[in-house]
Design a protein around this motif. Structure first.
Motif, PDB file in Angstrom:
ATOM      1  N   PRO A 159       0.686  -1.371   0.162  1.00  0.00           N
ATOM      2  CA  PRO A 159      -0.020   0.156   0.057  1.00  0.00           C
ATOM      3  C   PRO A 159       0.764   1.529  -0.010  1.00  0.00           C
ATOM      4  O   PRO A 159       2.023   1.408   0.449  1.00  0.00           O
ATOM      5  CB  PRO A 159      -0.825  -0.238   1.449  1.00  0.00           C
ATOM      6  N   SER A 160       0.312   2.451  -0.658  1.00  0.00           N
ATOM      7  CA  SER A 160       1.135   3.664  -0.476  1.00  0.00           C
ATOM      8  C   SER A 160       0.711   4.462   0.641  1.00  0.00           C
ATOM      9  O   SER A 160       1.632   5.238   0.834  1.00  0.00           O
ATOM     10  CB  SER A 160       0.760   4.368  -1.995  1.00  0.00           C
ATOM     11  N   GLN A 161      -0.404   4.256   1.224  1.00  0.00           N
ATOM     12  CA  GLN A 161      -0.659   4.938   2.406  1.00  0.00           C
ATOM     13  C   GLN A 161      -1.750   4.329   3.202  1.00  0.00           C
ATOM     14  O   GLN A 161      -2.356   3.339   2.758  1.00  0.00           O
ATOM     15  CB  GLN A 161      -1.224   6.338   1.886  1.00  0.00           C
ATOM     16  N   THR A 182      -9.175  -8.054   1.977  1.00  0.00           N
ATOM     17  CA  THR A 182      -8.195  -7.531   2.830  1.00  0.00           C
ATOM     18  C   THR A 182      -7.121  -8.491   2.928  1.00  0.00           C
ATOM     19  O   THR A 182      -7.166  -9.793   2.690  1.00  0.00           O
ATOM     20  CB  THR A 182      -8.722  -7.096   4.287  1.00  0.00           C
ATOM     21  N   THR A 183      -5.799  -7.974   3.370  1.00  0.00           N
ATOM     22  CA  THR A 183      -4.771  -9.227   3.647  1.00  0.00           C
ATOM     23  C   THR A 183      -5.143 -10.119   4.587  1.00  0.00           C
ATOM     24  O   THR A 183      -4.803 -11.405   4.626  1.00  0.00           O
ATOM     25  CB  THR A 183      -3.401  -8.357   3.919  1.00  0.00           C
ATOM     26  N   ILE A 184      -5.910  -9.714   5.746  1.00  0.00           N
ATOM     27  CA  ILE A 184      -6.451 -10.704   6.610  1.00  0.00           C
ATOM     28  C   ILE A 184      -7.279 -11.518   6.169  1.00  0.00           C
ATOM     29  O   ILE A 184      -7.308 -12.883   6.455  1.00  0.00           O
ATOM     30  CB  ILE A 184      -7.039  -9.762   7.844  1.00  0.00           C
TER      31      ILE A 184
END
Length: 335
Positions: A159-161, A182-184
């Motif tokens: 992610p950039s932010q 999401t990554t989760i």
């Protein structure tokens, strides 16, 4: 701080985790003893031997605690449940993935056992078990990586932010455009896919060597459930264009000579069911998209119904060992 436990009885929580440890380690000893007979790769053999030594040490500790407390030793599984003369059923690669998963399962189990322990000696035991399970997982993972067999979860761009959620659409998942996972959510989907792929291979081998028709039908059903669940998780990931690499060098041989008793096959299936329900429960709690939550809820029910059928088979055959239980006060009051 308690410096002595001579006068302190084990709590129900401690009795529960110790009983569970004994049963699981007796299963591990039997299974790994058979693997060690056939394994050819020296690195995999070393990892199997480490796992076997751990399980034997755990059995010794729990046995000593029960003897000290004058508590009956569980029967569990014994060498009578293993036929070391049976030909090879699984390839070396499967054995390595099995041991890696054994380490991961141990970490989860002992993370639950430790908070259920009050007595210092029991806490120290499970602290040690936690450390040795981490070591087992790392040893198996290192060998997998050295051999180019380690299966990683999908990569995504960094992610950039940081971001905050401002719309309820974040929870959506039934109709229309869905937000990306999401990554989760990805990590739980991937792990459940991996675990079911391994479970399907294990149960496929079990189905070839089960002696009872009833047990064979049950295990075939379990293998099909694992395949179905793998497809569900894979679809969620593929819909987000996430690659899910899996190894195919884990399927059993064509042997049909039983290396394990039907009792062991059913106890192992029960352990898989219990772990599956626990993992799905954790996955459900971490998944905010409604379609994911619904899928996990449905799969938990399916595994639960399958587990109940397995328990009935074990009861009918006299294989279900009763965990330590509270006294029946109503019965005692009647005399």
């Amino acid at each position: 701080m308690e410096n002595s436990h001579d006068h302190i009885k084990l709590t129900s929580g401690e009795l529960a985790v110790l009983w569970g440890s004994y049963m699981n380690d007796s299963l591990g000893i039997c299974t790994i003893s058979y693997f060690l007979k056939d394994v050819e790769d020296p690195d995999i053999r070393s990892t199997l031997e480490y796992a076997s030594d751990l399980a034997k040490k755990h059995i010794e500790v729990v046995t000593d605690i029960f003897k000290e407390e004058k508590i009956p030793i569980p029967t569990g599984l014994t060498e009578q449940d293993v036929n070391l003369n049976a030909p090879r059923l699984y390839p070396d690669t499967f054995m390595l993935y099995y041991i890696q998963n054994m380490g991961a399962t141990g970490i989860n189990s002992y993370s639950i056992a430790l908070p259920n322990a009050a007595r210092m000696d029991i806490r120290e035991f499970y602290t040690s078990c936690m450390g040795s399970s981490c070591e087992l997982y790392n040893r198996a993972s290192n060998v997998l990586q050295e051999k180019g067999l380690f299966i990683r979860s999908p990569y995504i761009p960094y992610p950039s932010q940081g971001e905050f959620v401002h719309k309820q659409h974040f929870l959506a998942g039934w109709m229309g455009e869905q937000r990306p996972l999401t990554t989760i959510e990805i990590s739980f989907l991937f792990f459940n896919l991996y675990r079911n792929s391994l479970g399907s291979a294990l149960l496929t081998g079990f189905s070839q060597v089960a002696q009872s028709k009833e047990v064979r039908r049950y295990i075939v059903r379990g293998a099909e459930i694992s395949k179905h669940h793998s497809a569900v998780f894979s679809k969620f990931l593929s819909n987000d264009n996430l690659l899910t690499p899996m190894t195919w060098d884990i399927m059993p041989t064509t042997s049909t000579e039983p290396p394990f008793s039907d009792k062991l096959l059913m106890l192992h299936s029960t352990a898989l069911n219990n772990a599956g329900i626990a993992y799905y429960g954790a996955s459900l709690g971490a998944s905010l998209r409604k379609d994911l939550a619904a899928a996990y809820s449905r799969l938990v029910i399916e595994v639960g119904e399958f587990a109940v059928d397995g328990v009935n088979i074990m009861i009918d055959n006299g294989w279900l060992e009763k965990p330590f239980s509270a006294p029946n006060r109503n019965s005692l009051a009647k005399g």
